[in-house]
Scaffold this motif. Structure first.
Motif, PDB file in Angstrom:
ATOM      1  N   GLU A 181      -5.986  -3.936   0.438  1.00  0.00           N
ATOM      2  CA  GLU A 181      -5.640  -3.779   0.785  1.00  0.00           C
ATOM      3  C   GLU A 181      -3.833  -2.747   0.439  1.00  0.00           C
ATOM      4  O   GLU A 181      -4.608  -2.375  -0.847  1.00  0.00           O
ATOM      5  CB  GLU A 181      -4.510  -5.332   0.338  1.00  0.00           C
ATOM      6  CG  GLU A 181      -4.291  -5.476  -1.047  1.00  0.00           C
ATOM      7  CD  GLU A 181      -3.588  -7.098  -1.845  1.00  0.00           C
ATOM      8  OE1 GLU A 181      -3.346  -6.970  -2.838  1.00  0.00           O
ATOM      9  OE2 GLU A 181      -3.945  -8.423  -0.642  1.00  0.00           O
ATOM     10  N   LEU A 182      -3.325  -2.062   0.348  1.00  0.00           N
ATOM     11  CA  LEU A 182      -2.528  -1.732   0.484  1.00  0.00           C
ATOM     12  C   LEU A 182      -1.436  -1.782  -0.428  1.00  0.00           C
ATOM     13  O   LEU A 182      -1.193  -3.221  -0.995  1.00  0.00           O
ATOM     14  CB  LEU A 182      -1.505  -0.990   1.784  1.00  0.00           C
ATOM     15  CG  LEU A 182      -2.057  -0.356   2.708  1.00  0.00           C
ATOM     16  CD1 LEU A 182      -1.312   0.263   4.021  1.00  0.00           C
ATOM     17  CD2 LEU A 182      -2.882   0.921   2.346  1.00  0.00           C
ATOM     18  N   LYS A 183      -0.611  -1.472  -1.514  1.00  0.00           N
ATOM     19  CA  LYS A 183      -0.195  -1.562  -2.469  1.00  0.00           C
ATOM     20  C   LYS A 183       1.670  -1.646  -2.050  1.00  0.00           C
ATOM     21  O   LYS A 183       1.466  -1.292  -0.597  1.00  0.00           O
ATOM     22  CB  LYS A 183      -0.585  -0.753  -3.680  1.00  0.00           C
ATOM     23  CG  LYS A 183      -0.137   1.137  -2.966  1.00  0.00           C
ATOM     24  CD  LYS A 183      -0.591   2.145  -4.560  1.00  0.00           C
ATOM     25  CE  LYS A 183       0.152   3.211  -4.123  1.00  0.00           C
ATOM     26  NZ  LYS A 183       0.216   4.178  -5.855  1.00  0.00           N
ATOM     27  N   LYS A 184       2.127  -1.867  -2.931  1.00  0.00           N
ATOM     28  CA  LYS A 184       3.232  -1.749  -1.917  1.00  0.00           C
ATOM     29  C   LYS A 184       3.934  -0.216  -1.623  1.00  0.00           C
ATOM     30  O   LYS A 184       3.649  -0.410  -2.864  1.00  0.00           O
ATOM     31  CB  LYS A 184       4.549  -2.663  -2.676  1.00  0.00           C
ATOM     32  CG  LYS A 184       4.651  -4.681  -2.644  1.00  0.00           C
ATOM     33  CD  LYS A 184       5.693  -4.527  -3.667  1.00  0.00           C
ATOM     34  CE  LYS A 184       5.692  -6.262  -2.807  1.00  0.00           C
ATOM     35  NZ  LYS A 184       6.552  -6.658  -3.917  1.00  0.00           N
ATOM     36  N   THR A 185       4.249  -0.142  -1.030  1.00  0.00           N
ATOM     37  CA  THR A 185       4.971   1.133  -0.469  1.00  0.00           C
ATOM     38  C   THR A 185       6.191   1.169   0.204  1.00  0.00           C
ATOM     39  O   THR A 185       6.865   0.124   0.422  1.00  0.00           O
ATOM     40  CB  THR A 185       3.999   1.881   0.373  1.00  0.00           C
ATOM     41  OG1 THR A 185       2.467   1.455   0.254  1.00  0.00           O
ATOM     42  CG2 THR A 185       4.259   3.049   0.804  1.00  0.00           C
ATOM     43  N   ARG A 186       7.217   1.954  -0.463  1.00  0.00           N
ATOM     44  CA  ARG A 186       8.467   2.630  -0.142  1.00  0.00           C
ATOM     45  C   ARG A 186       8.435   2.942   1.436  1.00  0.00           C
ATOM     46  O   ARG A 186       8.124   3.729   1.814  1.00  0.00           O
ATOM     47  CB  ARG A 186       9.489   3.182  -1.147  1.00  0.00           C
ATOM     48  CG  ARG A 186      10.889   3.049  -0.806  1.00  0.00           C
ATOM     49  CD  ARG A 186      11.184   4.374  -1.798  1.00  0.00           C
ATOM     50  NE  ARG A 186      12.704   4.631  -0.966  1.00  0.00           N
ATOM     51  CZ  ARG A 186      13.711   3.463  -1.185  1.00  0.00           C
ATOM     52  NH1 ARG A 186      12.879   2.998  -2.622  1.00  0.00           N
ATOM     53  NH2 ARG A 186      14.955   4.080  -1.446  1.00  0.00           N
ATOM     54  N   TRP A 187       8.958   2.322   2.137  1.00  0.00           N
ATOM     55  CA  TRP A 187       8.477   2.335   3.883  1.00  0.00           C
ATOM     56  C   TRP A 187      10.395   3.085   3.705  1.00  0.00           C
ATOM     57  O   TRP A 187      11.323   1.585   3.947  1.00  0.00           O
ATOM     58  CB  TRP A 187       8.420   1.128   4.518  1.00  0.00           C
ATOM     59  CG  TRP A 187       6.756   1.299   4.395  1.00  0.00           C
ATOM     60  CD1 TRP A 187       6.048   0.311   3.294  1.00  0.00           C
ATOM     61  CD2 TRP A 187       5.612   1.720   5.787  1.00  0.00           C
ATOM     62  NE1 TRP A 187       5.205   0.411   3.949  1.00  0.00           N
ATOM     63  CE2 TRP A 187       4.588   0.861   5.243  1.00  0.00           C
ATOM     64  CE3 TRP A 187       5.685   2.326   6.535  1.00  0.00           C
ATOM     65  CZ2 TRP A 187       3.544   1.192   5.646  1.00  0.00           C
ATOM     66  CZ3 TRP A 187       4.998   3.053   7.303  1.00  0.00           C
ATOM     67  CH2 TRP A 187       3.716   2.292   6.474  1.00  0.00           C
TER      68      TRP A 187
END
Length: 726
Positions: free
Chosen positions: A112-118
């Motif tokens: 899974e991806l880490k939390k990202t600023r979208w």
């Protein structure tokens, strides 16, 4: 009522020729990782689309301990090609499946991806006329991008030159909104550009128009150095992205990845990610997951990237397709170019193989019509190819192998404010540490090879096994103290050049100086500075780099390729000479190339001095045809290692008798390998030659299944389609 357990086929790392059978409550979809028991250990396995063994007693089968994924992390095309690879290269069944995964996924980390600023468009932002933001050119540029992409990561926008302050200003205007989240949704490619595509030459345009984006169409793009092959790649990728598909670009070396990545990011608004072994485990994990989720439109990577799952893949590009780095030289000995062709065929998509010096195999495939042959015979900027001359070292005074004539030409180019490349494909200070009195040479304790002297480190190093030791000050043979370095490597070349051209900046490229991606980038930045400079380096310099101000290339020594017993030595020598020569005169100023050699009359040089690589290659192909060597026949090497020479030789002798009895193959050996002892092991080999690929696999498969790979005192492996005989 107790639920009936289902048999499931699992690929598990180990010396297994097929999947192992386990039990689970339900049938697992192929491509899912799980934890299983293997003896006393718990290991990671991958479910595969192979029929489970129905003959095994259910009571003796072990259940799967834990399922790690909710859905497959390996796509169907990767699973299919992995099975094919294990059978074609006659290797452990599981190896390709685990090769397709980054390290953290192989050890059980969540995919899974880490939390990202979208950053996302608001409703107001979707409908605003961007001309209203004309007062702020950058804000307007951000909104132009976001109205096309709808959603993007802040890191992607940073790469495009749009920082968080700029996004925050637009957020205040309620045109954008930001959030910290884990996004698992694919992002559709747009093909939108930041920089306009360059005007193509007639040859480039013809090549681009020939690439059929709707079906499997392998193309060999053969273009002289500086002919603009990369621009053809870029415009083909643009067409691919505009159809909503993604592209995979393979490059041979880590050092080329940042340079290529930068060029693609400047051109395309869509997200581009890199995949290579120089990245940290976490960075590679995140990039791989982004690619597999469809959040990257372009994936640029080295050899193992060919097994990255990419949804809706529409184009594969293999840059410098001739490069030996695409061949894995240990464990699973696959060739990434060949796997790329196999994958493109399975997906029915186009593939471009690009090179100024194509491999003999690719040239042969083009000559028989298997590949389209697209030619770029002129440099894109209209400059002419540099003249190439030889310097007869028999008639020259020289210092550490650097001739007076070359020194004079270097000085002339420096006086004109230009840069000079001096190519020497030998790192270290000197290839030998020897006694002037009796001729004794320091050899590696564990290999049949001389120790290379590294003066900066004050040590002798074996470049085959890595063994290090202090240089002896007294000869162990005659006990004299007349020991010194003999020969020249890049370290000594730098010292010599510093003496001859004091005050001139010297920029060195080799594994000792540019050992990491960051260090490589630092060296490349030095070449961009104004003023004269001398660039000294190994084959790193030959791999696609563009040095705008280089007007002279001096090849210090290339004679080793003339006399090597290796199958591909002359081919590589010609490719290297042509590629290095192509670094000269790529800008507005005319260039030249000087080749120092003790054998200027060798006929090998004749076509190469005229930039006629094709005639050189055709001559080599004729030699290969006479001896029925690849690409006119099929070849495998069986190598055997042991601390005891007789055990290795006897094992191969036993195999040779079996192979000869089949009467389907020719066998040469057992022979000592070109490097007959390495890391304390004696090395022997069998050459197995055949006119039909099917016969080759037919006779080798029983060996693969019958003999254990790593017996108590003997280990061996099969190398299908070997790239060298070392």
């Amino acid at each position: 009522m107790k639920q009936q357990m289902q048999r499931v086929s699992i690929a598990v790392q180990g010396p297994f020729n097929g999947a192992l059978t386990y039990l689970h409550e339900s049938v697992l979809a192929p491509g899912i990782r799980c934890e299983v028991s293997l003896g006393p250990r718990t290991v990671i396995g991958i479910s595969v689309n192979e029929p489970p063994d129905e003959q095994l007693d259910l009571a003796k089968l072990k259940p799967i301990k834990r399922v790690l994924d909710d859905k497959p992390i390996l796509s169907e095309d990767i699973l299919t090609i992995s099975v094919w690879m294990s059978r074609y290269y006659l290797h452990e069944f599981s190896s390709p499946f685990f090769l397709a995964l980054p390290k953290l996924l192989r050890t059980g980390k969540s995919a899974e991806l880490k939390k990202t600023r979208w950053v996302s468009l608001t409703t107001q932002g979707q409908h605003i006329d961007t001309t209203q933001l004309a007062r702020s050119v950058k804000q307007q540029a951000v909104m132009v991008v976001m109205q096309k992409q709808r959603k993007a990561t802040q890191s992607h926008l940073n790469g495009l030159g749009f920082n968080t302050a700029l996004v925050a200003a637009l957020e205040k205007k309620q045109l954008l909104t930001t959030s910290e989240e884990v996004n698992l949704e694919p992002i559709k490619p747009t093909g939108e550009l930041f920089e306009a595509a360059l005007q193509l030459t007639g040859e480039q345009l013809q090549a681009l128009e020939h690439i059929n984006m709707d079906q499997y169409s392998p193309c060999l793009l053969e273009g002289v150095t500086g002919s603009g092959k990369t621009e053809v790649y870029l415009q083909a990728i643009e067409k691919c992205l505009k159809e909503g598909k993604r592209a995979l670009v393979l490059v041979p070396e880590i050092g080329l990845t940042p340079q290529t990545l930068s060029r693609f990011q400047k051109r395309f608004q869509d997200d581009t990610v890199a995949l290579h072994s120089g990245m940290t485990d976490n960075a590679r994990h995140q990039a791989w997951v982004k690619a597999s989720l469809g959040q990257a439109a372009i994936i640029i990577g080295t050899r193992s990237s060919i097994l990255t799952p990419i949804p809706n893949l529409g184009l594969i590009v293999v840059d410098e397709e001739h490069d030996g780095s695409y061949k894995q030289q240990d464990t699973l000995r696959y060739h990434a170019r060949d796997i790329a062709l196999k994958r493109a065929h399975a997906l029915n998509i186009p593939i471009i193989l690009g090179s100024a010096t194509p491999s003999l195999e690719s040239l042969h495939n083009a000559s028989i019509g298997r590949f389209a042959h697209l030619l770029l015979e002129q440099r894109a900027n209209g400059s002419s190819l540099p003249p190439i001359e030889t310097i007869d070292m028999r008639k020259q005074k020289h210092q550490a192998g650097f001739s007076e004539r070359l020194a004079l030409r270097v000085q002339m180019h420096l006086d004109e404010g230009n840069q000079v490349i001096l190519f020497l494909n030998r790192r270290g200070y000197a290839p030998n540490w020897f006694c002037k009195t009796c001729g004794w040479i320091a050899d590696c304790t564990f290999c049949d090879a001389h120790m290379t002297h590294h003066r900066a480190q004050r040590t002798n190093i074996c470049h085959h096994c890595g063994h290090r030791e202090a240089p002896p000050r007294q000869c162990p043979n005659c006990h004299e103290t007349t020991l010194e370095a003999m020969g020249t490597g890049t370290e000594r070349a730098e010292e010599t050049i510093a003496q001859l051209f004091p005050g001139t900046p010297i920029i060195r490229f080799d594994r000792d100086i540019a050992s990491t991606r960051i260090k490589m980038e630092q060296q490349l930045k030095l070449t961009e500075q104004d003023g004269p400079a001398i660039i000294i380096g190994t084959q790193m310099l030959a791999k696609g780099h563009h040095f705008e101000r280089v007007t002279l290339v001096g090849i210090w020594d290339i004679d080793g390729g003339l006399f090597s017993a290796d199958l591909r030595a002359r081919e590589r020598m010609g490719q290297l000479l042509t590629q290095v020569a192509g670094r000269s005169g790529r800008g507005e100023r005319r260039g030249e190339v000087l080749v120092q050699t003790w054998y200027p009359d060798n006929p090998v040089f004749e076509p190469l001095l005229k930039h006629d690589y094709r005639s050189f290659a055709v001559s080599l192909l004729e030699d290969r045809k006479r001896s029925q060597l690849p690409p006119f026949g099929f070849l495998a090497v069986i190598r055997c290692d042991s601390a005891f020479a007789n055990l290795a030789e006897n094992r191969l002798q036993e195999m040779a008798h079996y192979l000869l009895d089949t009467k389907k193959v020719r066998v040469l050996g057992p022979l000592p390998a070109l490097l007959s002892r390495r890391a304390g092991k004696h090395r022997y080999m069998l050459l197995v030659q055949c006119q039909k690929r099917s016969h080759l696999h037919e006779v080798l498969t029983p060996l693969h299944r019958h003999y254990p790979r790593d017996a108590k005192q003997v280990s061996w492996h099969i190398d299908i389609d070997p790239s060298d005989l070392a």
